[in-house]
Each structure stands twice: as structure tokens, then as C-alpha cells.
Motif scaffolding. Structure first.
Motif, PDB file in Angstrom:
ATOM      1  N   GLU A 172      -3.742  -2.524  11.494  1.00 20.62           N
ATOM      2  CA  GLU A 172      -2.653  -2.217  11.423  1.00 20.62           C
ATOM      3  C   GLU A 172      -2.939  -2.155   9.330  1.00 20.62           C
ATOM      4  O   GLU A 172      -2.152  -2.307   8.448  1.00 20.62           O
ATOM      5  CB  GLU A 172      -1.874  -3.848  11.286  1.00 20.62           C
ATOM      6  N   LEU A 173      -4.493  -2.950   8.789  1.00 20.85           N
ATOM      7  CA  LEU A 173      -4.757  -2.695   7.546  1.00 20.85           C
ATOM      8  C   LEU A 173      -5.349  -1.125   6.960  1.00 20.85           C
ATOM      9  O   LEU A 173      -5.167  -0.976   6.287  1.00 20.85           O
ATOM     10  CB  LEU A 173      -5.625  -3.778   7.629  1.00 20.85           C
ATOM     11  N   LYS A 174      -5.980  -0.531   8.095  1.00 23.55           N
ATOM     12  CA  LYS A 174      -6.568   0.697   7.800  1.00 23.55           C
ATOM     13  C   LYS A 174      -5.439   1.639   7.966  1.00 23.55           C
ATOM     14  O   LYS A 174      -5.241   2.649   6.679  1.00 23.55           O
ATOM     15  CB  LYS A 174      -7.257   1.534   8.962  1.00 23.55           C
ATOM     16  N   MET A 175      -3.852   1.733   8.237  1.00 24.07           N
ATOM     17  CA  MET A 175      -3.093   2.196   8.401  1.00 24.07           C
ATOM     18  C   MET A 175      -2.001   2.162   6.807  1.00 24.07           C
ATOM     19  O   MET A 175      -1.659   2.730   6.118  1.00 24.07           O
ATOM     20  CB  MET A 175      -1.419   1.782   8.984  1.00 24.07           C
ATOM     21  N   LEU A 219     -10.987 -11.638   4.230  1.00 27.69           N
ATOM     22  CA  LEU A 219      -9.338 -12.932   5.077  1.00 27.69           C
ATOM     23  C   LEU A 219      -8.405 -13.326   3.894  1.00 27.69           C
ATOM     24  O   LEU A 219      -7.369 -12.793   5.051  1.00 27.69           O
ATOM     25  CB  LEU A 219     -10.009 -13.717   6.135  1.00 27.69           C
ATOM     26  N   GLU A 220      -8.789 -14.091   3.039  1.00 26.27           N
ATOM     27  CA  GLU A 220      -7.691 -13.984   1.729  1.00 26.27           C
ATOM     28  C   GLU A 220      -7.151 -12.745   1.194  1.00 26.27           C
ATOM     29  O   GLU A 220      -5.774 -12.396   0.971  1.00 26.27           O
ATOM     30  CB  GLU A 220      -8.052 -15.072   1.662  1.00 26.27           C
ATOM     31  N   GLU A 221      -7.565 -12.268   0.792  1.00 24.36           N
ATOM     32  CA  GLU A 221      -7.192 -11.107   0.059  1.00 24.36           C
ATOM     33  C   GLU A 221      -7.313 -10.271   1.078  1.00 24.36           C
ATOM     34  O   GLU A 221      -5.753  -9.342   0.491  1.00 24.36           O
ATOM     35  CB  GLU A 221      -8.798 -10.269  -1.178  1.00 24.36           C
ATOM     36  N   ALA A 222      -7.081  -9.704   2.738  1.00 26.12           N
ATOM     37  CA  ALA A 222      -6.969  -8.959   3.246  1.00 26.12           C
ATOM     38  C   ALA A 222      -5.409  -9.797   3.880  1.00 26.12           C
ATOM     39  O   ALA A 222      -4.506  -8.510   3.462  1.00 26.12           O
ATOM     40  CB  ALA A 222      -7.070  -9.018   4.264  1.00 26.12           C
ATOM     41  N   GLY A 223      -5.391 -10.916   4.507  1.00 26.67           N
ATOM     42  CA  GLY A 223      -3.522 -11.465   4.379  1.00 26.67           C
ATOM     43  C   GLY A 223      -2.348 -11.053   2.685  1.00 26.67           C
ATOM     44  O   GLY A 223      -1.850 -10.843   2.723  1.00 26.67           O
ATOM     45  N   LEU A 224      -3.307 -11.341   1.612  1.00 22.41           N
ATOM     46  CA  LEU A 224      -2.302 -11.329   0.161  1.00 22.41           C
ATOM     47  C   LEU A 224      -1.889 -10.163   0.314  1.00 22.41           C
ATOM     48  O   LEU A 224      -0.638  -9.427   0.509  1.00 22.41           O
ATOM     49  CB  LEU A 224      -2.941 -11.480  -0.554  1.00 22.41           C
ATOM     50  N   TYR A 225      -2.862  -9.217   0.069  1.00 20.31           N
ATOM     51  CA  TYR A 225      -3.133  -7.554   0.341  1.00 20.31           C
ATOM     52  C   TYR A 225      -1.806  -7.181   1.174  1.00 20.31           C
ATOM     53  O   TYR A 225      -0.610  -6.023   0.923  1.00 20.31           O
ATOM     54  CB  TYR A 225      -3.566  -6.802  -0.296  1.00 20.31           C
ATOM     55  N   PHE A 226      -1.553  -7.287   2.518  1.00 19.77           N
ATOM     56  CA  PHE A 226      -1.014  -7.153   4.120  1.00 19.77           C
ATOM     57  C   PHE A 226       0.714  -8.192   3.653  1.00 19.77           C
ATOM     58  O   PHE A 226       1.541  -6.804   3.499  1.00 19.77           O
ATOM     59  CB  PHE A 226      -1.524  -7.832   4.829  1.00 19.77           C
ATOM     60  N   GLU A 251      -0.999  -6.365  -7.607  1.00 22.32           N
ATOM     61  CA  GLU A 251      -1.686  -5.468  -8.212  1.00 22.32           C
ATOM     62  C   GLU A 251      -2.942  -5.275  -8.302  1.00 22.32           C
ATOM     63  O   GLU A 251      -3.861  -4.364  -8.123  1.00 22.32           O
ATOM     64  CB  GLU A 251      -1.222  -5.331 -10.155  1.00 22.32           C
ATOM     65  N   ASP A 252      -3.875  -5.887  -7.318  1.00 17.91           N
ATOM     66  CA  ASP A 252      -4.995  -5.789  -6.909  1.00 17.91           C
ATOM     67  C   ASP A 252      -4.764  -4.758  -5.815  1.00 17.91           C
ATOM     68  O   ASP A 252      -5.919  -4.351  -5.620  1.00 17.91           O
ATOM     69  CB  ASP A 252      -5.912  -6.900  -6.934  1.00 17.91           C
ATOM     70  N   ALA A 253      -4.290  -5.092  -4.794  1.00 13.60           N
ATOM     71  CA  ALA A 253      -4.030  -4.033  -4.169  1.00 13.60           C
ATOM     72  C   ALA A 253      -3.817  -3.082  -4.390  1.00 13.60           C
ATOM     73  O   ALA A 253      -4.676  -2.227  -3.550  1.00 13.60           O
ATOM     74  CB  ALA A 253      -3.089  -4.711  -2.960  1.00 13.60           C
ATOM     75  N   LYS A 254      -3.700  -2.378  -5.089  1.00 13.08           N
ATOM     76  CA  LYS A 254      -3.182  -0.595  -5.855  1.00 13.08           C
ATOM     77  C   LYS A 254      -2.307  -0.635  -4.220  1.00 13.08           C
ATOM     78  O   LYS A 254      -3.440   0.951  -4.532  1.00 13.08           O
ATOM     79  CB  LYS A 254      -4.922  -0.596  -6.105  1.00 13.08           C
ATOM     80  N   ILE A 255      -1.368  -0.758  -4.292  1.00  5.33           N
ATOM     81  CA  ILE A 255      -0.155  -0.124  -3.353  1.00  5.33           C
ATOM     82  C   ILE A 255      -0.140   0.850  -4.156  1.00  5.33           C
ATOM     83  O   ILE A 255       0.689   0.628  -5.276  1.00  5.33           O
ATOM     84  CB  ILE A 255       0.910  -0.940  -3.542  1.00  5.33           C
ATOM     85  N   THR A 256       0.103   2.469  -3.653  1.00  4.43           N
ATOM     86  CA  THR A 256       0.852   3.588  -4.570  1.00  4.43           C
ATOM     87  C   THR A 256       2.161   3.025  -3.667  1.00  4.43           C
ATOM     88  O   THR A 256       3.207   3.945  -4.088  1.00  4.43           O
ATOM     89  CB  THR A 256       0.639   4.648  -4.334  1.00  4.43           C
ATOM     90  N   GLU A 257       2.231   3.570  -2.568  1.00  8.47           N
ATOM     91  CA  GLU A 257       3.949   3.147  -1.651  1.00  8.47           C
ATOM     92  C   GLU A 257       3.438   2.644  -0.729  1.00  8.47           C
ATOM     93  O   GLU A 257       2.613   2.210  -0.355  1.00  8.47           O
ATOM     94  CB  GLU A 257       3.721   4.426  -1.070  1.00  8.47           C
ATOM     95  N   LYS A 258       4.443   1.417  -0.484  1.00  5.04           N
ATOM     96  CA  LYS A 258       4.542   0.150   0.776  1.00  5.04           C
ATOM     97  C   LYS A 258       4.406   0.686   1.813  1.00  5.04           C
ATOM     98  O   LYS A 258       5.638   1.488   2.213  1.00  5.04           O
ATOM     99  CB  LYS A 258       5.762  -0.739   0.101  1.00  5.04           C
ATOM    100  N   ILE A 259       4.060   0.044   3.108  1.00  9.08           N
ATOM    101  CA  ILE A 259       4.412   0.530   4.113  1.00  9.08           C
ATOM    102  C   ILE A 259       4.427  -0.882   5.006  1.00  9.08           C
ATOM    103  O   ILE A 259       3.470  -1.866   5.565  1.00  9.08           O
ATOM    104  CB  ILE A 259       2.582   1.281   4.653  1.00  9.08           C
ATOM    105  N   PRO A 260       5.997  -0.826   5.005  1.00  9.74           N
ATOM    106  CA  PRO A 260       6.851  -2.174   6.023  1.00  9.74           C
ATOM    107  C   PRO A 260       6.439  -2.314   7.513  1.00  9.74           C
ATOM    108  O   PRO A 260       5.966  -0.567   7.874  1.00  9.74           O
ATOM    109  CB  PRO A 260       7.770  -1.671   5.690  1.00  9.74           C
ATOM    110  N   PHE A 261       6.631  -2.751   8.006  1.00 10.17           N
ATOM    111  CA  PHE A 261       6.393  -3.104   9.246  1.00 10.17           C
ATOM    112  C   PHE A 261       7.957  -2.312   9.938  1.00 10.17           C
ATOM    113  O   PHE A 261       8.567  -1.234   9.009  1.00 10.17           O
ATOM    114  CB  PHE A 261       6.891  -4.425   9.883  1.00 10.17           C
TER     115      PHE A 261
END
Length: 261
Positions: A172-175, A219-226, A251-261
Motif C-alpha cells: 500500500e505504501l509502494k502504490m 514508521l512515523e513518517e510512513a504513517g503520516l504520509y499514508f 507537504e513533506d510527502a510531496k504528493i502530486t495526486e492523492k490515492i485514497p482507499f
């Protein structure tokens, strides 16, 4: 004096002495039941979730075991979401209940408030219908259910986890492109971070070092970015407003497009 008159007089005096009323027992606080290795999970009503600031501070550390792995002090989460399913399973992959009736609870059995606070030692999944929850709250509990097995793998079970199993856990993180990169040229160790592949390699071969900071940062950053990917913009703003160091994780996650569930 007539015996009946005497009886009523004594009863009247007792009522006055006690304030004229009887006190009802206080309502018992019923909390969600934590998971066990059983398919029969009770489903009491949940307690009101407390503020995250009331949770105890965790002091993490890991110890090199005889096999060379840095194993954390604490207890693994008892259940998690099986990758690519809606099944909450225990450590032996025995089905417990469905994700749509799963919530994350603390060590007291109280439902966790949907915030950016990372998982703590003692957090578990409990069976409780998600009726009445917002979409952000449902997404939060699903993120926790996915992160619990990842946390177990890095902190407690690294010796038993294969590369294939790790890839499934972090799918799910890789996606969403979460923690794709590693950076180790920082001015201080605090500036460094590891991606999905490299943190697994570090955990597999810590070279005798205490790697708890690297693991916890991942773990903390992955959870927040998720959370930034699968929740609303308002929730993302709350993550920024409540971040202990004033960062904007979305902002730190540098998301260009959200991928929801």
C-alpha cells in the motif's frame, strides 16, 4: 407507643439522615474489546476516545539478539490487516473479523482518536462497527491496521520476515510512492532517512548497531504520509497544526495526486 407507629417513625428518621434519596451506582465505562487468538470477539459499546496528548510517552530501544537482529523492547501487535484483503488476522493469519468492523484501541481498550500520533506499544485492533464514523476516521483505522504488521516486522519479527513478505506488507505504501527514497548524507543522523527497501535491509543486518531511531523515523513518517493520501485536506491541515515540530507532513510527502482507499 403503637409498634407500627414506632416503625414508621424510625424509618422516617433514617430517610432524613440519609438525605432523603438513595444514590445510584455510577455508570460503568465499557470499552472496546482487544483482540485475542479467538474467532469469538465480543462487541461492547466503545468509550469516548481520549485526546492523544493523554497517551504515555514511549521510550524506544532495541537490543541485539543472538542472531544479530536489533529487537525492540515491548510486545508485538496482536492483529493486523492481511495485505490485499479486508481480513483482520492474528499473528498466525487466523481470521478474526472484517476491516469494516475494526478499530484501533489503546492499551486500556479505548478507541484511538483519529490524529497523526504514531502507534504505541499496547495499541491493538478491536471489533466494533464503524457506523457513525467519518470517512477520515475510517481511513485512520485502516491505516493503523496496515501499519501494525509493518511495525511488527521491523521491530519484533525481522528474523522471520522474508523479502517477499515485506514487499506484501508495504504494497500500500509502494502504490502511493511512500518512502521510495533513502537519504544518508545529512549533517547529522537526524537528517537521514531510509526508504522501504533500505530500512528492511538495515533491519535485516544492523551490524551490531542500535537502529531504533532509523526504524521509528521510517514508521512515523510512513504513517503520516499514508494518512495524507487517504484523508481529506482538512485532516491534512490538522496533521500540520498538531505536529510536535511544526512540520507539514503532507507537504513533506510531496504528493502530486492523492490515492485514497
Amino acid at each position: 407507643m403503637n409498634n407500627w407507629l414506632m416503625f414508621f417513625l424510625i424509618a422516617f428518621l433514617l430517610i432524613i439522615a440519609c438525605g432523603g434519596t438513595t444514590t445510584a451506582p455510577s455508570a460503568q465505562k465499557v470499552v472496546a474489546t482487544r483482540t485475542t487468538n479467538s474467532n469469538q470477539i465480543s462487541q461492547p459499546a466503545p468509550a469516548q476516545p481520549p485526546g492523544q496528548e493523554s497517551r504515555p510517552e514511549d521510550k524506544y530501544a532495541c537490543v541485539i539478539n543472538p542472531d544479530g537482529y536489533c529487537i525492540f523492547l515491548g510486545i508485538p501487535h496482536g492483529a493486523g490487516l492481511k495485505p490485499n484483503t479486508d481480513h483482520i488476522v492474528d499473528g498466525d493469519e487466523v481470521f478474526l473479523f472484517s476491516m469494516n468492523e475494526a478499530v484501533a484501541v489503546n492499551s486500556a481498550g479505548e478507541i484511538l482518536q483519529a490524529r497523526g500520533t504514531p502507534a504505541f506499544n499496547g495499541d491493538e485492533l478491536a471489533r466494533h462497527l464503524e457506523d457513525g464514523m467519518t470517512d477520515d476516521e475510517k481511513a485512520f483505522h485502516r491505516v493503523m491496521a496496515i501499519m501494525f504488521p509493518i511495525r511488527n516486522a521491523l521491530m519484533y519479527e525481522i528474523g522471520e520476515v522474508s523479502h517477499t513478505e515485506w514487499d506484501e506488507l508495504v504494497s500500500e505504501l509502494k502504490m502511493r510512492g511512500i518512502k521510495d527514497k533513502t537519504f544518508t548524507d545529512g549533517a547529522t543522523p537526524k537528517d537521514n532517512y531510509y526508504g522501504r527497501k533500505d530500512i528492511f535491509e538495515v533491519a535485516k543486518n544492523p551490524k551490531g548497531k542500535d537502529i531504533h531511531h532509523d526504524v521509528m523515523k521510517f514508521l512515523e513518517e510512513a504513517g503520516l504520509y499514508f494518512l495524507c493520501h487517504v484523508t481529506s485536506d482538512n485532516f491534512g491541515q490538522m496533521l500540520q497544526d498538531t505536529h510536535p515540530e511544526g512540520h507539514d507532513p503532507c507537504e513533506d510527502a510531496k504528493i502530486t495526486e492523492k490515492i485514497p482507499f
